[in-house]
Structure formats: C-alpha cells, structure tokens
Design a protein around this motif. Sequence first.
Motif, short mmCIF file in Angstrom:
data_model
loop_
_atom_site.label_atom_id
_atom_site.label_comp_id
_atom_site.label_asym_id
_atom_site.label_seq_id
_atom_site.Cartn_x
_atom_site.Cartn_y
_atom_site.Cartn_z
N ILE A 72 46.90 -11.48 9.48
CA ILE A 72 46.86 -10.57 8.33
C ILE A 72 48.08 -9.63 8.38
CG2 ILE A 72 45.60 -8.64 7.27
CD1 ILE A 72 42.98 -10.03 8.19
N ILE A 73 48.32 -9.06 9.56
CA ILE A 73 49.47 -8.15 9.71
C ILE A 73 50.78 -8.88 9.45
CG2 ILE A 73 50.75 -6.78 11.40
CD1 ILE A 73 48.00 -6.11 12.71
N ARG A 74 50.89 -10.10 10.02
CA ARG A 74 52.13 -10.88 9.88
C ARG A 74 52.40 -11.23 8.41
NH1 ARG A 74 55.88 -12.89 8.81
NH2 ARG A 74 57.28 -14.36 9.82
N GLY A 75 51.33 -11.46 7.65
CA GLY A 75 51.50 -11.84 6.24
C GLY A 75 51.72 -10.65 5.32
N THR A 76 51.10 -9.51 5.64
CA THR A 76 51.13 -8.38 4.71
C THR A 76 52.14 -7.31 5.16
OG1 THR A 76 49.24 -7.37 5.85
CG2 THR A 76 48.76 -8.74 3.94
N LEU A 77 51.77 -6.48 6.17
CA LEU A 77 52.66 -5.40 6.61
C LEU A 77 54.03 -5.93 7.03
CD1 LEU A 77 50.13 -3.31 8.76
CD2 LEU A 77 50.94 -2.83 6.43
N LEU A 78 54.03 -7.09 7.71
CA LEU A 78 55.29 -7.65 8.22
C LEU A 78 55.72 -8.89 7.43
CD1 LEU A 78 54.55 -7.39 12.06
CD2 LEU A 78 55.93 -5.84 10.67
N GLY A 79 55.14 -9.07 6.27
CA GLY A 79 55.47 -10.27 5.48
C GLY A 79 55.49 -9.97 4.00
N PRO A 80 55.53 -11.01 3.19
CA PRO A 80 55.74 -10.81 1.76
C PRO A 80 54.48 -10.56 0.93
CG PRO A 80 55.82 -13.13 2.28
CD PRO A 80 55.54 -12.42 3.57
N VAL A 81 53.29 -10.68 1.55
CA VAL A 81 52.06 -10.55 0.75
C VAL A 81 51.71 -9.07 0.60
CG1 VAL A 81 49.68 -11.36 0.47
CG2 VAL A 81 51.29 -12.73 1.80
N GLN A 82 52.31 -8.41 -0.38
CA GLN A 82 52.13 -6.96 -0.49
C GLN A 82 51.56 -6.53 -1.82
OE1 GLN A 82 55.51 -4.88 1.04
NE2 GLN A 82 55.16 -5.78 3.05
N THR A 83 51.46 -7.47 -2.77
CA THR A 83 50.83 -7.13 -4.04
C THR A 83 49.84 -8.23 -4.40
OG1 THR A 83 52.47 -8.35 -5.34
CG2 THR A 83 52.94 -6.01 -4.92
N LEU A 84 48.88 -7.89 -5.27
CA LEU A 84 47.90 -8.88 -5.72
C LEU A 84 48.62 -9.98 -6.49
CD1 LEU A 84 44.85 -9.06 -5.39
CD2 LEU A 84 44.62 -8.12 -7.70
N GLY A 85 49.67 -9.59 -7.21
CA GLY A 85 50.46 -10.57 -7.96
C GLY A 85 51.07 -11.63 -7.05
N PHE A 86 51.62 -11.18 -5.90
CA PHE A 86 52.21 -12.14 -4.94
C PHE A 86 51.12 -13.01 -4.32
CE2 PHE A 86 53.94 -13.86 -1.09
CZ PHE A 86 55.27 -14.11 -1.39
N LEU A 87 49.99 -12.37 -3.97
CA LEU A 87 48.89 -13.09 -3.33
C LEU A 87 48.40 -14.26 -4.20
CD1 LEU A 87 46.71 -13.14 -0.99
CD2 LEU A 87 45.31 -11.71 -2.47
N LEU A 88 48.22 -13.98 -5.48
CA LEU A 88 47.61 -14.99 -6.35
C LEU A 88 48.63 -15.75 -7.19
CD1 LEU A 88 44.61 -12.78 -7.56
CD2 LEU A 88 44.59 -14.51 -5.77
N GLY A 89 49.89 -15.27 -7.20
CA GLY A 89 50.87 -15.86 -8.11
C GLY A 89 51.98 -16.66 -7.45
N THR A 90 51.95 -16.78 -6.10
CA THR A 90 52.98 -17.59 -5.44
C THR A 90 52.30 -18.59 -4.51
OG1 THR A 90 53.16 -16.13 -3.51
CG2 THR A 90 54.60 -15.63 -5.39
N ALA A 91 53.04 -19.68 -4.22
CA ALA A 91 52.51 -20.70 -3.30
C ALA A 91 52.20 -20.05 -1.94
CB ALA A 91 53.50 -21.84 -3.14
N TYR A 92 53.15 -19.24 -1.43
CA TYR A 92 52.97 -18.61 -0.12
C TYR A 92 51.71 -17.74 -0.11
CZ TYR A 92 54.35 -16.27 4.27
OH TYR A 92 54.40 -15.79 5.56
N GLY A 93 51.55 -16.93 -1.16
CA GLY A 93 50.40 -16.03 -1.24
C GLY A 93 49.08 -16.80 -1.22
#
Length: 161
Positions: A72-93
Amino acid sequence: MNMLSLQIVVTWVHVLFGIFWFGGTLYATFILGPAVMSLPPQSQLALFRSLMNRKAPLVFEVVGSITILLGIIRGTLLGPVQTLGFLLGTAYGITWAIALLFGLGILAWSHFVTTPASEPIAQAMAAGDTASARRVIPLLLVELAGFFGVFTCMILMRFGL
Ligand code: HEM
C-alpha cells in the motif's frame, strides 16, 4: 532519506516478505504436505499438530500483513496511486487495486477458512481417518490461486500496466 532511497528500501522489504509468504505456501503445498502424508498415521498427526499450532499460522498472518501494508505504501505514498482518478482510471491503478483485493482475500481466507479447518482435521486424523490431512490441499490451492493473481499484478505494475 530521499524518495528513491525510500522506494528501494520499502520495495526490498516488501519483496522479501512477499516471497516468504508466497514461497512458504508453495513449500507447504508441494513439499511439506506430501512429506507429512507419506508418514505413518501417528507421526502424521504429531507433525500436523505441531505445524498448525497457533504460532505457525500467526507467522504467516504477520508476514502477509506487512507485505500488504508495504504494498500500500509503495503504491500510494511512494508511488503514483494518489488520487481516485488514478486508481480507477489507469491500468496501473486498477492492477494495484486488484493486487490489494487479492492480498486481503488471501489473508482472510487463511484466517477464516484454512486455519480454523486444521483442528477438525487433526481430530479426524486422531479418530483414524488417515486421509483427512488431504482436506487441507484444496484450501491451500485457493490461496495459491490468489498468490498467482497477486504475482501477475506485480509483474504488470513493473511495466507500468
Ligand atoms: C505475495 C504477495 C506479494 C508478492 C510476492 C509481491 C512481490 C513484489 C515484487 C517482486 C515486486 C517488484 C517488482 C519490480 O519492481 O520488478 C513488487 C512490487 C510492488 N508491489 Fe508487491 N508483492 C505482493 C503483494 C503486493 C500487494 C498486496 C500490493 C498492493 C497492496 C503490492 C504492491 C506493490 C507495488 C505498488 C509494487 C511496485 C510496482 C512498480 O511500480 O514497479 N504488492 N511486489
């Protein structure tokens, strides 16, 4: 510590705990299980009981929880998953969200299904049902299916997907 060093350290620990968790389950299913079942019933029961005492499942739960927390930390605080838009709107998210759900699913399955099944199985073994240890195998295969899902997500994220 700068961002890159933090990412390296967190990924290092995450991968170490992840291989412990996944690898331990592979080992239990394909090496330990068959070895236990090849023993005489008395020894099977003793070994099964000592493997499934309260401590062994707890080790996996702690290791799994740390893996997920660091993921979770690697993906959010230290990664690109920082908005709901990125989470649900990109392949990575989406891949990251699927990994999270798989990880939590494996943890819940082992806590609520696999571990509680061990005492009734031990009692059936004690009562002379020599094949009852086999009943753990399908439960472990469910966990392994989840691990293959998570593992696929890890590889996809490595390539930005
Ligand atoms: C058994 C469980 C897991 C194992 C074995 C595992 C393994 C790995 C490995 C080997 C990498 C390095 C990939 C690379 O950089 O080449 C990685 C990265 C990563 N993992 Fe996991 N992981 C597990 C669970 C999770 C979970 C549940 C999450 C999400 C909550 C997660 C999130 C991440 C993230 C965000 C990365 C960085 C991906 C990137 O951008 O390159 N992991 N993991």
